[in-house]
Design an enzyme around this catalytic site. Structure first.
Site, mmCIF file in Angstrom:
data_model
loop_
_atom_site.group_PDB
_atom_site.id
_atom_site.type_symbol
_atom_site.label_atom_id
_atom_site.label_comp_id
_atom_site.label_asym_id
_atom_site.label_seq_id
_atom_site.Cartn_x
_atom_site.Cartn_y
_atom_site.Cartn_z
ATOM 1 N N LYS A 45 0.809 -1.231 0.000
ATOM 2 C CA LYS A 45 0.000 0.000 0.000
ATOM 3 C C LYS A 45 0.837 1.273 0.000
ATOM 4 O O LYS A 45 0.519 2.261 0.655
ATOM 5 C CB LYS A 45 -0.997 0.016 1.180
ATOM 6 C CG LYS A 45 -1.889 -1.216 1.261
ATOM 7 C CD LYS A 45 -2.574 -1.558 -0.053
ATOM 8 C CE LYS A 45 -3.666 -0.564 -0.434
ATOM 9 N NZ LYS A 45 -4.273 -0.924 -1.756
ATOM 10 N N ALA A 46 1.928 1.243 -0.768
ATOM 11 C CA ALA A 46 2.794 2.424 -0.821
ATOM 12 C C ALA A 46 2.887 2.986 -2.237
ATOM 13 O O ALA A 46 3.796 3.742 -2.544
ATOM 14 C CB ALA A 46 4.183 2.061 -0.303
ATOM 15 N N GLY A 47 1.968 2.602 -3.114
ATOM 16 C CA GLY A 47 2.012 3.120 -4.475
ATOM 17 C C GLY A 47 2.486 2.085 -5.490
ATOM 18 O O GLY A 47 2.879 2.441 -6.601
ATOM 19 N N THR A 48 2.423 0.823 -5.108
ATOM 20 C CA THR A 48 2.911 -0.257 -5.976
ATOM 21 C C THR A 48 2.225 -0.274 -7.332
ATOM 22 O O THR A 48 2.886 -0.327 -8.383
ATOM 23 C CB THR A 48 2.653 -1.631 -5.306
ATOM 24 O OG1 THR A 48 2.692 -1.490 -3.889
ATOM 25 C CG2 THR A 48 3.661 -2.663 -5.794
ATOM 26 N N HIS A 107 6.711 -7.351 -2.395
ATOM 27 C CA HIS A 107 6.670 -6.641 -1.110
ATOM 28 C C HIS A 107 7.727 -7.193 -0.159
ATOM 29 O O HIS A 107 7.705 -6.912 1.033
ATOM 30 C CB HIS A 107 5.295 -6.784 -0.447
ATOM 31 C CG HIS A 107 4.191 -6.089 -1.165
ATOM 32 N ND1 HIS A 107 4.309 -4.819 -1.684
ATOM 33 C CD2 HIS A 107 2.911 -6.479 -1.450
ATOM 34 C CE1 HIS A 107 3.156 -4.467 -2.258
ATOM 35 N NE2 HIS A 107 2.308 -5.454 -2.131
ATOM 36 N N SER A 137 -3.920 3.199 4.809
ATOM 37 C CA SER A 137 -4.230 2.502 3.562
ATOM 38 C C SER A 137 -4.218 0.978 3.769
ATOM 39 O O SER A 137 -5.082 0.256 3.275
ATOM 40 C CB SER A 137 -3.207 2.912 2.501
ATOM 41 O OG SER A 137 -3.547 2.351 1.259
ATOM 42 N N VAL A 227 -1.900 7.763 -15.843
ATOM 43 C CA VAL A 227 -1.743 7.272 -14.477
ATOM 44 C C VAL A 227 -2.345 8.206 -13.430
ATOM 45 O O VAL A 227 -2.104 8.029 -12.235
ATOM 46 C CB VAL A 227 -0.251 7.011 -14.127
ATOM 47 C CG1 VAL A 227 0.345 6.008 -15.105
ATOM 48 C CG2 VAL A 227 0.564 8.296 -14.117
ATOM 49 N N ASP A 230 -7.621 9.155 -10.645
ATOM 50 C CA ASP A 230 -9.036 8.959 -10.986
ATOM 51 C C ASP A 230 -9.212 8.105 -12.232
ATOM 52 O O ASP A 230 -10.173 7.343 -12.340
ATOM 53 C CB ASP A 230 -9.740 10.319 -11.145
ATOM 54 C CG ASP A 230 -9.776 11.065 -9.817
ATOM 55 O OD1 ASP A 230 -9.682 10.396 -8.767
ATOM 56 O OD2 ASP A 230 -9.871 12.304 -9.824
ATOM 57 N N ARG A 255 -8.132 3.538 -3.180
ATOM 58 C CA ARG A 255 -9.132 4.195 -2.346
ATOM 59 C C ARG A 255 -9.135 5.711 -2.536
ATOM 60 O O ARG A 255 -10.073 6.293 -3.042
ATOM 61 C CB ARG A 255 -8.861 3.819 -0.882
ATOM 62 C CG ARG A 255 -10.051 3.947 0.043
ATOM 63 C CD ARG A 255 -9.688 3.419 1.429
ATOM 64 N NE ARG A 255 -8.506 4.110 1.942
ATOM 65 C CZ ARG A 255 -8.545 5.221 2.680
ATOM 66 N NH1 ARG A 255 -9.700 5.769 2.993
ATOM 67 N NH2 ARG A 255 -7.422 5.796 3.094
ATOM 68 N N GLY A 257 -5.679 7.755 -2.739
ATOM 69 C CA GLY A 257 -4.479 8.246 -3.412
ATOM 70 C C GLY A 257 -4.110 9.653 -2.979
ATOM 71 O O GLY A 257 -3.777 10.501 -3.790
#
Length: 293
Positions: A45-48, A107, A137, A227, A230, A255, A257
């Site tokens: 949940k870090a922008g992967t 991860h 997140s 990217v 939305d 969710r 961002g």
């Protein structure tokens, strides 16, 4: 979803894990990396997904645009260590990737990385996100993901996160371990989620220079536009809505961002406790995070 019961956490060589990420361990450790592989490594949940999508567009947006509309992101960029009964393992998907370069996500904390990635000098992009937003997140993710242990109540989750009792272990160990590795490994690009939010174009430029890519201005605009959060959130091939184990009625996979959503979750005393704990655990003055921008 019902066929898989939520897993228990257990201690795996000092890191909290679940069997979905350790069942295939020997095969993962023996994974044969190639020198042109590109790995996206993150704490969960870090922008992967965001960075995976950026790379996919940079490399294949022009030559194979149909990928974006026909193949879900988790098949375009396989998740190396995942192993769920009845589904192709991440390792098998990675082995079968037809693309060159192969884009692979993980991860794993740095000490668990298969050796061949270092031996073959594959390029690795590590994305780090500030711990407060990362915790929030991860909490919402654990609520909606049948492959993760139950999230439980926020107060309890808050405590467990600080103690590293979540899948893939301590956030502190993860971001610090990879940061240390970067000091000795030139093929590792370390980037921050907050920087990406602040100026996506600038961070894409840095990525391109690390990867030796020189996209045209038009290509870069297309990637940056593609990217936007939305756009990805609505994109069935990017938002994970095709994956049965995720319950979108509880929470979307992509969710918000945003940077700073932790303020909607942390109480004043939690924030104080967090900051106190953070000071103890973040000893390296060169690794700095922003909790707002």
């Amino acid at each position: 979803m019902d066929s898989v019961s939520r897993p228990e956490l257990f201690d795996f060589h000092g890191v909290a894990m679940t069997h979905f990420f350790t069942d295939n361990w020997e095969n993962i450790q023996n994974f044969q990396a190639r020198s042109d592989d590109i790995v996206i490594a993150t704490y969960p949940k870090a922008g992967t997904t965001w960075v995976s999508y950026i790379l996919d567009l940079l490399y294949f947006g022009k030559t194979a645009p149909e990928r974006q509309t026909t193949i879900p992101i988790y098949e375009r960029v396989p998740f190396l260590e995942i192993c769920v009964p009845g589904l192709d393992s991440g390792k098998d998907l990675a082995d079968k990737l037809p693309t060159s370069p192969r884009l692979i996500k993980t991860h794993l904390p740095v000490q668990f990385m298969p050796k061949s990635f270092w031996e073959n000098n594959s390029k690795i992009i590590y994305v780090a996100r500030n711990a407060k937003d990362n915790m929030v997140s991860f909490f919402h993710f654990d609520r909606m993901n049948g492959l993760q242990p139950e999230a439980g109540e926020w107060n309890n989750y808050f405590q467990r996160f600080l103690e590293g009792k979540v899948v893939f272990g301590s956030w502190y160990d993860h971001v610090n371990g990879w940061w240390k590795k970067k000091q000795t490994h030139s093929n590792l690009h370390y980037m921050f989620y907050e920087d990406l939010i602040e100026d996506t174009g600038r961070e894409i430029d840095k990525l391109c220079s690390f990867l030796g890519l020189s996209p045209s201005a038009e290509e870069k605009t297309n990637v940056t536009r593609g990217v936007q959060f939305d756009n990805m959130k609505k994109d069935k091939m990017a938002n994970y809505s095709t994956l049965q184990v995720l319950d979108f009625k509880v929470s979307p996979f992509l969710r918000k961002g945003k940077v700073g959503d932790w303020k909607n979750h942390f109480t004043v005393s939690q924030n104080e406790a967090f900051d106190e704990d953070y000071k103890k655990k973040m000893r390296d003055p060169t690794l700095k995070f922003r909790t707002e921008i």
